[in-house]
Design a protein around this motif. Structure first.
Motif, PDB file in Angstrom:
ATOM      1  N   ILE A  82     137.838  90.833 -21.844  1.00 37.28           N
ATOM      2  CA  ILE A  82     138.944  89.711 -21.606  1.00 37.28           C
ATOM      3  C   ILE A  82     138.425  88.239 -21.923  1.00 37.28           C
ATOM      4  CG2 ILE A  82     139.859  90.808 -19.770  1.00 37.28           C
ATOM      5  CD1 ILE A  82     138.587  88.931 -17.765  1.00 37.28           C
ATOM      6  N   GLY A  83     137.038  88.431 -22.769  1.00 35.87           N
ATOM      7  CA  GLY A  83     136.711  86.870 -23.295  1.00 35.87           C
ATOM      8  C   GLY A  83     136.079  85.962 -22.193  1.00 35.87           C
ATOM      9  N   PHE A  84     135.615  86.739 -20.955  1.00 32.75           N
ATOM     10  CA  PHE A  84     134.979  85.755 -20.071  1.00 32.75           C
ATOM     11  C   PHE A  84     133.751  85.045 -20.334  1.00 32.75           C
ATOM     12  CE2 PHE A  84     132.299  85.508 -16.210  1.00 32.75           C
ATOM     13  CZ  PHE A  84     133.269  84.762 -15.259  1.00 32.75           C
ATOM     14  N   THR A  85     133.472  83.870 -20.417  1.00 31.73           N
ATOM     15  CA  THR A  85     132.256  83.293 -20.911  1.00 31.73           C
ATOM     16  C   THR A  85     131.399  82.663 -19.792  1.00 31.73           C
ATOM     17  OG1 THR A  85     133.316  81.339 -21.594  1.00 31.73           O
ATOM     18  CG2 THR A  85     132.991  82.857 -23.270  1.00 31.73           C
ATOM     19  N   SER A  86     131.938  82.400 -18.745  1.00 33.19           N
ATOM     20  CA  SER A  86     131.225  81.710 -17.709  1.00 33.19           C
ATOM     21  C   SER A  86     132.338  81.538 -16.435  1.00 33.19           C
ATOM     22  CB  SER A  86     130.930  80.090 -17.830  1.00 33.19           C
ATOM     23  OG  SER A  86     131.881  79.259 -18.268  1.00 33.19           O
ATOM     24  N   SER A  87     131.674  81.489 -15.174  1.00 35.80           N
ATOM     25  CA  SER A  87     132.588  81.257 -14.021  1.00 35.80           C
ATOM     26  C   SER A  87     132.606  79.780 -13.775  1.00 35.80           C
ATOM     27  CB  SER A  87     131.918  81.942 -13.051  1.00 35.80           C
ATOM     28  OG  SER A  87     132.747  81.963 -11.695  1.00 35.80           O
ATOM     29  N   PRO A  88     133.666  79.172 -13.655  1.00 34.71           N
ATOM     30  CA  PRO A  88     134.984  79.782 -13.810  1.00 34.71           C
ATOM     31  C   PRO A  88     135.372  79.576 -15.367  1.00 34.71           C
ATOM     32  CG  PRO A  88     135.189  77.491 -12.913  1.00 34.71           C
ATOM     33  CD  PRO A  88     133.826  77.912 -13.045  1.00 34.71           C
ATOM     34  N   ILE A 119     139.252  79.550 -17.469  1.00 36.43           N
ATOM     35  CA  ILE A 119     140.732  79.312 -17.250  1.00 36.43           C
ATOM     36  C   ILE A 119     141.110  80.051 -18.681  1.00 36.43           C
ATOM     37  CG2 ILE A 119     142.761  77.887 -17.207  1.00 36.43           C
ATOM     38  CD1 ILE A 119     140.610  75.914 -15.809  1.00 36.43           C
ATOM     39  N   LEU A 120     142.287  80.803 -18.496  1.00 34.32           N
ATOM     40  CA  LEU A 120     143.251  81.463 -19.677  1.00 34.32           C
ATOM     41  C   LEU A 120     144.415  81.139 -19.321  1.00 34.32           C
ATOM     42  CD1 LEU A 120     141.439  85.348 -19.801  1.00 34.32           C
ATOM     43  CD2 LEU A 120     140.838  83.312 -20.769  1.00 34.32           C
ATOM     44  N   VAL A 121     144.974  80.738 -20.579  1.00 35.88           N
ATOM     45  CA  VAL A 121     146.364  80.379 -20.752  1.00 35.88           C
ATOM     46  C   VAL A 121     146.998  81.478 -21.640  1.00 35.88           C
ATOM     47  CG1 VAL A 121     147.966  78.720 -21.264  1.00 35.88           C
ATOM     48  CG2 VAL A 121     146.028  77.958 -20.247  1.00 35.88           C
ATOM     49  N   ASP A 122     148.048  82.365 -21.338  1.00 35.71           N
ATOM     50  CA  ASP A 122     148.438  83.513 -21.890  1.00 35.71           C
ATOM     51  C   ASP A 122     147.379  84.182 -22.704  1.00 35.71           C
ATOM     52  OD1 ASP A 122     151.086  82.929 -21.356  1.00 35.71           O
ATOM     53  OD2 ASP A 122     151.022  81.098 -22.981  1.00 35.71           O
ATOM     54  N   GLY A 123     146.406  84.366 -21.937  1.00 34.11           N
ATOM     55  CA  GLY A 123     145.300  85.188 -22.317  1.00 34.11           C
ATOM     56  C   GLY A 123     144.201  84.674 -23.307  1.00 34.11           C
ATOM     57  N   ARG A 124     144.291  83.314 -23.493  1.00 35.48           N
ATOM     58  CA  ARG A 124     143.367  82.604 -24.270  1.00 35.48           C
ATOM     59  C   ARG A 124     142.542  81.487 -23.571  1.00 35.48           C
ATOM     60  NH1 ARG A 124     145.170  81.586 -30.206  1.00 35.48           N
ATOM     61  NH2 ARG A 124     143.177  82.097 -30.607  1.00 35.48           N
ATOM     62  N   ASP A 125     141.352  81.206 -23.760  1.00 31.85           N
ATOM     63  CA  ASP A 125     140.741  80.042 -23.177  1.00 31.85           C
ATOM     64  C   ASP A 125     140.706  79.042 -23.970  1.00 31.85           C
ATOM     65  OD1 ASP A 125     138.767  78.348 -22.300  1.00 31.85           O
ATOM     66  OD2 ASP A 125     137.165  79.844 -22.339  1.00 31.85           O
ATOM     67  N   PRO A 126     141.513  77.818 -23.482  1.00 34.58           N
ATOM     68  CA  PRO A 126     141.640  76.652 -24.502  1.00 34.58           C
ATOM     69  C   PRO A 126     140.215  76.020 -24.644  1.00 34.58           C
ATOM     70  CG  PRO A 126     142.461  76.428 -22.227  1.00 34.58           C
ATOM     71  CD  PRO A 126     142.224  77.911 -22.373  1.00 34.58           C
ATOM     72  N   PHE A 127     139.521  76.242 -23.842  1.00 32.34           N
ATOM     73  CA  PHE A 127     138.209  75.479 -23.718  1.00 32.34           C
ATOM     74  C   PHE A 127     137.148  76.279 -24.448  1.00 32.34           C
ATOM     75  CE2 PHE A 127     140.569  74.343 -20.091  1.00 32.34           C
ATOM     76  CZ  PHE A 127     140.789  72.970 -20.293  1.00 32.34           C
TER      77      PHE A 127
END
Length: 78
Positions: free
Chosen positions: A49-55, A57-65
């Motif tokens: 899912i592209g998780f890079t750190s906690s937390p 945030i995904l918007v429509d499946g993409r991390d804007p940051f």
């Protein structure tokens, strides 16, 4: 619009991130937009899912940051 806050179990930043996200959505007039919190349980899921750190945030499946060189990894930020 689908928004998720991804966290590891017992992430100490989960609540502050959710509060900031809610305020940001409210501030830009998106008071009716909700979001879900999802607990990421391991490295395989993080990579999928592209998780890079906690937390995260995904918007429509993409991390804007997301940073271009960021690699999916399971664990807390820092």
């Amino acid at each position: 619009m689908n928004i998720e806050v991804l966290v590891v179990p017992d992430c100490p930043s989960e609540e502050p991130a959710a509060d900031l996200l809610r305020r940001a959505l409210d501030d830009i007039g998106l008071r009716d937009i909700g979001f879900a919190t999802r607990v990421v349980t391991g490295q395989e899921e993080a990579e999928r899912i592209g998780f890079t750190s906690s937390p995260t945030i995904l918007v429509d499946g993409r991390d804007p940051f997301a940073e271009p060189e960021g690699q999916p990894r399971y664990g807390r930020n820092g």
